[in-house]
Write an enzyme that holds these catalytic residues in place. Structure first.
Site, PDB file in Angstrom:
ATOM      1  N   ASP A   9       0.821  -1.226   0.000  1.00 55.15           N
ATOM      2  CA  ASP A   9       0.000   0.000   0.000  1.00 55.15           C
ATOM      3  C   ASP A   9       0.850   1.268   0.000  1.00 55.15           C
ATOM      4  O   ASP A   9       0.656   2.158   0.833  1.00 55.15           O
ATOM      5  CB  ASP A   9      -0.940   0.014   1.218  1.00 55.15           C
ATOM      6  CG  ASP A   9      -1.686  -1.283   1.417  1.00 55.15           C
ATOM      7  OD1 ASP A   9      -2.059  -1.898   0.395  1.00 55.15           O
ATOM      8  OD2 ASP A   9      -1.899  -1.694   2.571  1.00 55.15           O
TER       9      ASP A   9
ATOM     10  N   GLU B   5     -11.146   1.015  -3.923  1.00 60.87           N
ATOM     11  CA  GLU B   5     -10.496   1.437  -2.673  1.00 60.87           C
ATOM     12  C   GLU B   5      -9.250   2.249  -3.008  1.00 60.87           C
ATOM     13  O   GLU B   5      -9.017   2.614  -4.154  1.00 60.87           O
ATOM     14  CB  GLU B   5     -10.136   0.204  -1.833  1.00 60.87           C
ATOM     15  CG  GLU B   5      -9.266  -0.801  -2.567  1.00 60.87           C
ATOM     16  CD  GLU B   5      -9.064  -2.096  -1.804  1.00 60.87           C
ATOM     17  OE1 GLU B   5      -9.352  -2.150  -0.590  1.00 60.87           O
ATOM     18  OE2 GLU B   5      -8.595  -3.074  -2.433  1.00 60.87           O
TER      19      GLU B   5
END
Length: 536
Positions: free
Chosen positions: A15, A187
């Site tokens: 991420d 997302e």
């Protein structure tokens, strides 16, 4: 022309959120239930990276006691504006089942090395929060919204709300600016501004093999956002021949030489299992803006490259970390992590016996509260880890040793304990998707040994444990174990369509101690060696 080989942040570093401040580049990555929270790496050339001190070091910033496996810190966002670093992160309290309890916070610092502020609570509506600094000075938070209702899309879109630095809170109306594409699972939102457009970059398809990066744009911050008509700009989906799989969850940066790069999540599967025991890693790709204002990879495809052309910047290498930690410093190495709780003298010390790491036994691997475990990421496929321990257990409830760990339900443990018949003994225990085993044939008496050397050799999917009395003559213990099981892909467990376990981290190797009697029996480790070997 020079190149970098991906991934740039190997091992569990998912991420990525990248920011440039003058000539320095910083990437923040997720740490989940591991403490301290958020990894920040620094580079000056986008090739060589070094780990910096973590920003979340205090319980007041991050209280993960009781957080589930793969809960804790999800998808941080690091940004910079007008002399201040901003770090947004989520502390996930639950994530399996219809509900996700996701609390979002903001901390700030004037220096990337800290000190970092106490957290400002933002919201709990979803995860993957990101802060966008607009040209007019206003600041906007975006995050995905989680919808628990059965008849709705659980990834309910991307919410936008203004953040007031003066009031230290979100203000004004909440806007749902993007519902995603047919790929779904929308997302990881990041907002950017280029020429006359706002660009919304998201991850879609889920963080496994269908992962992708999508881009949409609008002349207005509030939308409507037009999706790139060519589809995802980056994905490994349907391309099993690629070395870099799971490509998605990206972040953009412009260099000081006005070149465009994006960093993104990736995974490198073992064959044939397709399990990624190094977890989800960070890679980099070169990007370009098209004449009509869309973002593309410079390689002309949507596939990630294993080798990428570097920008025209001078190379800036960093000194290599020593392979062996003798525990003779003032603090533990920043490469070590604990589960959920900070390092405190109550359970871990390098001061009580100088030159040794002392662990006081606490709860079992099954606990999500107070374990005495110190470990570091596995960052190469072929490694060895070695230590020596002085430990005098008085009961079978007292254990210490070397652990290869994914989560509370998946690990291999070379442990020293006490047996009523054998006395001090050594053996292996394992947990595979929650099924516990302790092969009796691995149990060996080491009664009378003052110290025990322990070693793990890992080569791709193979793990072999060893032990020794002198650190010179080694004895194999147990069979060759399947290291591929210590991976996101293997731990995910469904029964009757119900998700029972899922993982987002990676393999750790380290030392630990348990005392299930509550007497806090201590184990002293003289050193810890982590050595990466040439692969294949």
């Amino acid at each position: 022309m020079s190149f970098v080989t991906n991934p740039i942040l190997p091992g569990f570093n998912p991420d990525p959120s990248i920011v440039r401040v003058e000539d320095d580049y910083y990437i923040a990555t997720s740490t989940f239930e591991w403490f301290p929270g958020v990894q920040i790496h620094h580079s000056r050339d986008l090739k060589n990276w070094r780990l910096l001190p973590h920003p979340l070091t205090r319980k007041s910033q991050l209280d993960m006691l009781g957080d589930p496996d793969s809960g804790g810190v999800w998808a941080p966002c690091l940004s910079y504006d007008n002399g201040t670093f901003y770090l947004i992160y989520t502390d996930v309290k639950s994530h399996i089942g219809p509900f996700k309890d996701t609390h979002n916070y903001l901390i700030t610092a004037n220096d990337i090395m800290g000190p970092w502020s106490e957290p400002v609570y933002l919201n709990s509506s979803g995860f993957d929060p990101s802060l966008f600094h607009d040209d007019d000075g206003r600041k906007w938070l975006v995050n995905m919204v989680w919808d628990h209702r059965k008849n709705k899309n659980s990834f309910g879109g991307i919410l936008l709300q203004e953040y007031s630095p003066e009031e230290k809170k979100l203000i004004g109306p909440i806007h749902n600016i993007f519902k995603g594409t047919k790929l779904g699972l929308t997302e990881a939102p990041h907002l950017y501004k280029h020429n006359d457009y706002y660009y919304l970059m998201t991850a879609e398809g889920g963080t496994r093999y269908e992962h992708a990066v999508t881009v949409a744009r609008s002349k207005s911050l509030f939308g409507p956002y037009e999706v790139d008509p060519t589809g995802p700009i980056l994905t490994s989906s349907g391309k099993p021949e690629l070395e870099l799989q799971k490509a998605g969850h990206a972040s953009l940066v412009h260099t000081q030489t006005n070149e465009l790069y994006l960093v993104h999540l990736t995974g490198r599967p073992l064959k044939p299992s397709m399990n990624c025991n190094l977890g989800r890693e960070t890679a980099i790709q070169k990007g370009v803006w098209t004449e009509d204002g869309w973002l593309r990879l410079a390689n002309g495809t949507t596939s990630p490259d294993a080798k990428v052309e570097l920008p025209s910047l001078p190379e800036c290498p960093f000194e290599r970390e020593p392979e062996t930690d003798h525990f003779d410093g003032e603090e533990l190495s920043i490469h070590f992590s604990s589960l959920r709780v900070p390092f405190t003298e109550e359970w871990v010390s390098i001061k009580e016996r100088p030159g040794y790491l002392r662990l006081k036994g606490r709860e079992s691997f099954s606990s999500s509260h107070t374990q005495s475990l110190i470990a570091r990421r596995q960052q190469a496929f072929s490694i060895s880890a070695e230590t020596v321990v002085e430990f005098e257990p008085e009961t079978f409830q007292q254990m210490a040793g070397l652990v290869y760990y994914y989560n509370s339900r998946n690990y291999y443990y070379l442990w020293i304990s006490h047996d009523e018949e054998l006395g001090k003994c050594i053996g292996i225990m394992a947990s595979d998707q929650g099924v516990y085993t302790e092969p009796l044939e691995t149990l060996v008496s080491i009664d009378g040994w003052n110290q025990v050397f322990l070693k793990a050799d890992l080569h791709y999917e193979e793990l072999q444990f060893y032990f020794s009395e002198d650190g010179i003559n080694w004895t194999k213990i147990g069979p060759v174990l399947d290291a591929s099981k210590i991976s996101d892909d293997h731990v995910e467990l469904k029964k009757g369509g119900t998700l029972l376990d899922q993982g987002f981290t990676g393999a750790f190797i380290g030392v630990c101690a348990q005392d299930l009697s509550g007497r806090k029996k201590q184990a002293d480790f003289d050193y810890f060696t982590y050595r990466e070997r040439d692969e294949k």
